[in-house]
Design a protein around this motif. Structure first.
Motif, PDB file in Angstrom:
ATOM      1  N   GLU A  81       0.871  -1.174   0.000  1.00  0.00           N
ATOM      2  CA  GLU A  81       0.000   0.000   0.000  1.00  0.00           C
ATOM      3  C   GLU A  81       0.921   1.241   0.000  1.00  0.00           C
ATOM      4  OE1 GLU A  81      -3.118  -0.170   2.974  1.00  0.00           O
ATOM      5  OE2 GLU A  81      -4.305   1.305   1.882  1.00  0.00           O
ATOM      6  N   ASP A  83       1.465   3.949   1.448  1.00  0.00           N
ATOM      7  CA  ASP A  83       2.108   4.546   2.628  1.00  0.00           C
ATOM      8  C   ASP A  83       3.376   3.788   3.022  1.00  0.00           C
ATOM      9  OD1 ASP A  83       0.135   2.595   3.189  1.00  0.00           O
ATOM     10  OD2 ASP A  83       0.036   3.157   5.298  1.00  0.00           O
ATOM     11  N   HIS A  84       3.567   2.591   2.441  1.00  0.00           N
ATOM     12  CA  HIS A  84       4.785   1.809   2.736  1.00  0.00           C
ATOM     13  C   HIS A  84       5.651   1.538   1.512  1.00  0.00           C
ATOM     14  CE1 HIS A  84       2.768   1.393   6.479  1.00  0.00           C
ATOM     15  NE2 HIS A  84       1.776   0.742   5.930  1.00  0.00           N
ATOM     16  N   HIS A 145      -3.674  -6.494   6.303  1.00  0.00           N
ATOM     17  CA  HIS A 145      -5.051  -6.385   5.896  1.00  0.00           C
ATOM     18  C   HIS A 145      -5.239  -6.346   4.377  1.00  0.00           C
ATOM     19  CE1 HIS A 145      -5.109  -1.924   4.852  1.00  0.00           C
ATOM     20  NE2 HIS A 145      -3.852  -2.192   5.130  1.00  0.00           N
ATOM     21  N   ASP A 164       1.394  -3.219   9.126  1.00  0.00           N
ATOM     22  CA  ASP A 164       0.173  -2.570   9.610  1.00  0.00           C
ATOM     23  C   ASP A 164      -0.357  -3.197  10.907  1.00  0.00           C
ATOM     24  OD1 ASP A 164      -0.286  -0.468   7.797  1.00  0.00           O
ATOM     25  OD2 ASP A 164      -1.129  -1.827   6.311  1.00  0.00           O
TER      26      ASP A 164
HETATM   27 FE1  FEO Z   1      -2.078  -1.024   4.525  1.00  0.00          FE
HETATM   28 FE2  FEO Z   1      -0.374   1.274   6.359  1.00  0.00          FE
HETATM   29  O1  FEO Z   1      -1.061   0.520   4.793  1.00  0.00           O
END
Ligand code: FEO
Length: 372
Positions: A81, A83-84, A145, A164
């Motif tokens: 995702e 953000d990573h 997730h 996460d």
């Molecule tokens: Fe599932 Fe912090 O992104």
């Protein structure tokens, strides 16, 4: 932020985002962090995850405090995702020979997001990476997730890089759980679980089983503070939340009101529950973001949704909340749909239909009051 030493040769090199207030539709009133970690093993330099694109320069600058970005050898990409993984293209530009370890789902995701066609080491449960002193163990956790999600355990340091899982959205001025305090930690973790992990109880249970045999001294999540003191408390809470265990004494009331009558109903219903000795948490959607309710939904047995009828339907704030909650699929609750109306009263029936669609036991209450 600077690089922060967490062990002799392990550093947190992620970014702080104190100003973010909406994280993909989830309200983050206390900001967020995008944690990632640099591990030095002899002449091998290993990075676990990276950061949101906008923070790439801060991330690089943190790494440069320890070593040149160009000298990195290995990237363990636990989850793709953005953000990573947002710095992934910039990272590859500076380190074209970086060896990448990730799940098959992550490989597919990196290709889809970034048009990346390179080779990588696709890992599965039980696979390890030997860098000399260290032997990283990969723990894929599909749907905790996302399909590609993975955790990485470093046995020599007893560290779990959990991505996460066990995260919290808070940009704190401290690094560790005990510095934040148990109450604040668990409040933020429950809010995070309710907004991110709630639909995946079975997968969380599988992950907890897979991690049960690990000797863990430090959990390094990708969001929020690191866990060293309250690991047991966090695992205990995740176990309970994943099993969908709710508190029979806890009631959540969520409402919006047009002219005050549904608010008045809220007060009266709340007083009735309190008279029975219940603990009632009230959220007015006029004042609060819909995602701010989800932490309370995680462990509440009874959920009451109040909506005035406006233009022959429920108020839009309540519709938005129900759409959001429906996606997060809380199960086995008792629901109450209530609301006032002037002409036709569709809202209560519509709310009840959504709650019934979630498989809840539902009681509708409608009241005709011309104040809406
Ligand atoms: Fe599932 Fe912090 O992104």
């Amino acid at each position: 932020m600077s690089a922060i030493k967490i062990r002799d040769n392990i550093y947190a090199v992620g970014a702080r985002d104190p100003e973010v207030r909406i994280f993909h539709g989830y309200a983050t009133p206390f900001g967020a962090t995008y944690n990632c970690y640099l591990i030095l093993d002899g002449d091998k330099k290993i990075l676990v995850d990276n950061v949101k694109t906008a923070f790439t320069e801060e991330f690089f600058s943190n790494i440069e405090e320890i070593c040149p970005v160009e000298s990195l050898d290995i990237l363990i990409q636990n989850h793709i995702e953005p953000d990573h993984s947002g710095s992934f293209p910039a990272l590859l530009e500076r380190c074209p020979n970086l060896e990448i370890y990730c799940t098959a789902g992550a490989q597919k995701g990196l290709k889809a997001y970034y048009g990346w066609e390179g080779a990588c080491h696709v890992v599965k449960m039980g696979d390890t990476l030997d860098t000399g002193k260290y032997h990283f163990q990969f723990i894929p956790a599909p749907m905790v997730h996302w399909p590609d999600s993975m955790l990485t355990y470093l046995p020599e340091e007893k560290i779990l890089f959990s991505n996460d899982a066990f995260g919290q959205h808070i940009c704190a001025s401290v690094l560790y759980d005990d510095e934040l305090g148990e109450e604040r930690l668990m409040e933020r973790a429950q809010d995070y679980y309710g907004n991110i992990v709630l639909p995946f109880g079975m997968q969380v249970t599988n992950l907890l089983k897979a991690a049960a045999g690990l000797d863990i001294e430090l959990v390094c999540p990708s969001h929020g503070v690191l866990l060293r003191t309250y690991i047991g408390k966090m695992v205990e809470s995740y176990t309970k939340w994943a099993k969908n265990e709710t508190d029979p004494n806890k009631v959540v009331m969520v409402y919006d009101s047009m002219w005050g009558s549904t608010e008045e109903m809220t007060r009266k219903i709340c007083a009735e529950f309190e008279a029975e000795g219940k603990q009632v948490h009230v959220h007015c959607l006029r004042d609060e973001h819909y995602s701010a309710v989800m932490g309370d939904i995680v462990d509440a047995h009874t959920i009451c949704i109040g909506a005035s009828t406006l233009n022959n339907t429920m108020m839009p704030t309540v519709a938005a909340f129900l759409t959001y909650m429906k996606g997060l699929k809380p199960k086995g609750r008792v629901g109450l749909a209530y609301g006032s109306y002037g002409w036709s009263g569709e809202a209560t029936k519509e709310v009840a239909a959504v709650l019934e669609g979630l498989g809840w036991e539902v009681l509708p209450i409608r009241k005709q009051l011309y104040r809406g």
